[in-house]
Design an enzyme around this catalytic site. Structure first.
Site, mmCIF file in Angstrom:
data_model
loop_
_atom_site.group_PDB
_atom_site.id
_atom_site.type_symbol
_atom_site.label_atom_id
_atom_site.label_comp_id
_atom_site.label_asym_id
_atom_site.label_seq_id
_atom_site.Cartn_x
_atom_site.Cartn_y
_atom_site.Cartn_z
ATOM 1 N N LYS A 109 0.834 -1.215 0.000
ATOM 2 C CA LYS A 109 0.000 0.000 0.000
ATOM 3 C C LYS A 109 0.868 1.264 0.000
ATOM 4 O O LYS A 109 0.613 2.188 -0.744
ATOM 5 C CB LYS A 109 -0.921 0.043 1.242
ATOM 6 C CG LYS A 109 -1.807 -1.170 1.427
ATOM 7 C CD LYS A 109 -2.696 -1.032 2.658
ATOM 8 C CE LYS A 109 -1.961 -0.878 3.974
ATOM 9 N NZ LYS A 109 -1.195 -2.071 4.394
ATOM 10 N N ARG A 164 -8.452 1.207 9.999
ATOM 11 C CA ARG A 164 -8.010 -0.148 10.341
ATOM 12 C C ARG A 164 -9.028 -0.860 11.221
ATOM 13 O O ARG A 164 -8.808 -2.010 11.590
ATOM 14 C CB ARG A 164 -6.696 -0.071 11.095
ATOM 15 C CG ARG A 164 -5.481 -0.440 10.230
ATOM 16 C CD ARG A 164 -4.270 -0.197 11.084
ATOM 17 N NE ARG A 164 -3.111 -0.932 10.743
ATOM 18 C CZ ARG A 164 -2.066 -0.433 10.104
ATOM 19 N NH1 ARG A 164 -2.081 0.778 9.636
ATOM 20 N NH2 ARG A 164 -0.999 -1.163 9.915
ATOM 21 N N ARG A 213 12.038 -6.065 4.698
ATOM 22 C CA ARG A 213 11.789 -4.640 4.413
ATOM 23 C C ARG A 213 12.760 -3.746 5.178
ATOM 24 O O ARG A 213 13.062 -3.997 6.329
ATOM 25 C CB ARG A 213 10.349 -4.297 4.801
ATOM 26 C CG ARG A 213 9.986 -2.850 4.565
ATOM 27 C CD ARG A 213 8.509 -2.673 4.427
ATOM 28 N NE ARG A 213 7.825 -2.715 5.706
ATOM 29 C CZ ARG A 213 6.515 -2.490 5.840
ATOM 30 N NH1 ARG A 213 5.772 -2.244 4.766
ATOM 31 N NH2 ARG A 213 5.952 -2.535 7.018
ATOM 32 N N ARG A 236 12.310 -1.700 10.858
ATOM 33 C CA ARG A 236 11.347 -1.315 11.886
ATOM 34 C C ARG A 236 11.231 -2.427 12.922
ATOM 35 O O ARG A 236 11.237 -3.603 12.557
ATOM 36 C CB ARG A 236 9.972 -1.079 11.238
ATOM 37 C CG ARG A 236 9.876 0.225 10.489
ATOM 38 C CD ARG A 236 8.662 0.314 9.597
ATOM 39 N NE ARG A 236 7.419 -0.203 10.155
ATOM 40 C CZ ARG A 236 6.244 -0.170 9.530
ATOM 41 N NH1 ARG A 236 6.157 0.398 8.326
ATOM 42 N NH2 ARG A 236 5.165 -0.669 10.077
ATOM 43 N N ARG A 281 0.955 -8.847 14.114
ATOM 44 C CA ARG A 281 0.338 -7.823 13.240
ATOM 45 C C ARG A 281 -0.647 -8.471 12.270
ATOM 46 O O ARG A 281 -1.701 -7.908 11.959
ATOM 47 C CB ARG A 281 1.415 -7.055 12.472
ATOM 48 C CG ARG A 281 2.201 -6.114 13.375
ATOM 49 C CD ARG A 281 3.398 -5.554 12.653
ATOM 50 N NE ARG A 281 3.063 -4.571 11.651
ATOM 51 C CZ ARG A 281 3.853 -4.248 10.634
ATOM 52 N NH1 ARG A 281 5.022 -4.848 10.468
ATOM 53 N NH2 ARG A 281 3.488 -3.329 9.771
HETATM 54 P P1 AMP Z 1 1.838 0.822 9.214
HETATM 55 O O1 AMP Z 1 3.021 1.655 8.889
HETATM 56 O O2 AMP Z 1 0.595 1.256 8.504
HETATM 57 O O3 AMP Z 1 2.105 -0.651 9.072
HETATM 58 O O4 AMP Z 1 1.532 1.066 10.768
HETATM 59 C C1 AMP Z 1 2.488 0.737 11.765
HETATM 60 C C2 AMP Z 1 1.815 0.688 13.128
HETATM 61 O O5 AMP Z 1 1.263 1.973 13.449
HETATM 62 C C3 AMP Z 1 0.628 -0.276 13.250
HETATM 63 O O6 AMP Z 1 1.026 -1.612 13.500
HETATM 64 C C4 AMP Z 1 -0.132 0.345 14.421
HETATM 65 O O7 AMP Z 1 0.515 0.094 15.660
HETATM 66 C C5 AMP Z 1 0.024 1.837 14.128
HETATM 67 N N1 AMP Z 1 -1.058 2.329 13.228
HETATM 68 C C6 AMP Z 1 -0.899 2.843 11.982
HETATM 69 N N2 AMP Z 1 -2.086 3.193 11.468
HETATM 70 C C7 AMP Z 1 -3.009 2.886 12.403
HETATM 71 C C8 AMP Z 1 -4.435 2.986 12.457
HETATM 72 N N3 AMP Z 1 -5.140 3.466 11.417
HETATM 73 N N4 AMP Z 1 -5.056 2.563 13.595
HETATM 74 C C9 AMP Z 1 -4.366 2.075 14.647
HETATM 75 N N5 AMP Z 1 -3.023 1.938 14.654
HETATM 76 C C10 AMP Z 1 -2.345 2.343 13.541
#
Ligand code: AMP
Length: 221
Positions: free
Chosen positions: A17, A92, A131, A164, A175
């Site tokens: 994404k 989410r 990654r 990360r 996750r």
């Molecule tokens: P991402 O970079 O989108 O994979 O997000 C990394 C982490 O940020 C996730 O595993 C959550 O802990 C937090 N996070 C990001 N976006 C959201 C969201 N929309 N709702 C809740 N937690 C989020």
């Protein structure tokens, strides 16, 4: 973008994404809104939001809806969103999706497409474990499939690449479980509203980009 595309990119972590949203932003000018990028920046800068969010992020749990919804409402007021926006990693949960409907309605807007990017779990694990992310600009690479020209250095801005915490093997499984229980129900939520379009997210970045553009159709032509 032709008109203003208001799009949600939906899919598990590692579906591509972020990579596709960045390409679309560069090509068509719609703003990428990555709640993950915003949160990681807040953690790095140790803002109050960052301090509240950091434990959830490193354990692979979701940050509470109330924090996320405020952050998105503020982000949507920024000028670059007038040309359209691409949500990456938001919503989410069903409550986040309902809040988004409310925020957009208040602004006289609605979503025009939710693009579900489908990738089988074994490929996702391989992508996440390899990654590497730029500390400075958030660009993403993969040690085997999309390696940077110089080891550990971002091709786009020269920033340092790192793994990360939540891309480490022990957190990935959690996750994916969180995705299945809390985020996957959004597929039916948006299908029922007639907004869902689905694409195969397996392949080379350029192939997937072509599928994304095809699926978005008039929104980007
Ligand atoms: P991402 O970079 O989108 O994979 O997000 C990394 C982490 O940020 C996730 O595993 C959550 O802990 C937090 N996070 C990001 N976006 C959201 C969201 N929309 N709702 C809740 N937690 C989020």
């Amino acid at each position: 973008m032709a008109g203003a595309a208001r799009v949600v990119l939906l899919g598990p972590p590692g579906a591509g994404k972020g990579t596709q949203a960045k390409l679309l932003q560069d090509e068509f000018g719609a703003a990428q809104i990555s709640t993950g990028d915003i949160l990681r920046k807040a953690v790095a800068e140790q803002t109050p939001l960052g301090k509240q969010a950091s434990g959830f992020i490193s354990s692979g749990a979701l940050v509470p809806d109330s924090l996320i919804v405020n952050l998105v409402a503020e982000r949507l007021k920024e000028k670059d969103c007038a040309k359209g926006f691409l949500f990456d990693g938001f919503p989410r949960t069903i409550p986040q999706a309902e809040s988004l409907d409310g925020i957009l309605k208040k602004a006289g807007l609605d979503l025009n497409c939710v693009l579900s990017v489908q990738v089988p779990q074994n490929i996702i694990v391989e992508r996440l474990a390899g990654r590497r992310t730029c500390r400075k600009c958030g660009a993403m690479f993969h040690v085997a499939f999309n390696a940077p020209k110089l080891d550990g250095v971002c091709d786009s801005c020269g920033g340092e690449l790192y793994q990360r915490d939540d891309d480490k093997e022990q957190t990935i499984a959690h996750r994916l479980q969180v995705y299945d229980t809390q985020t996957a129900p959004l597929v039916n939520y948006y299908r029922a509203r007639g907004l869902l379009r689905e694409i195969d997210g397996v392949g080379e970045i350029d192939q997937i980009r072509a599928r994304v553009i095809e699926a978005l159709g008039d929104l980007v032509r």
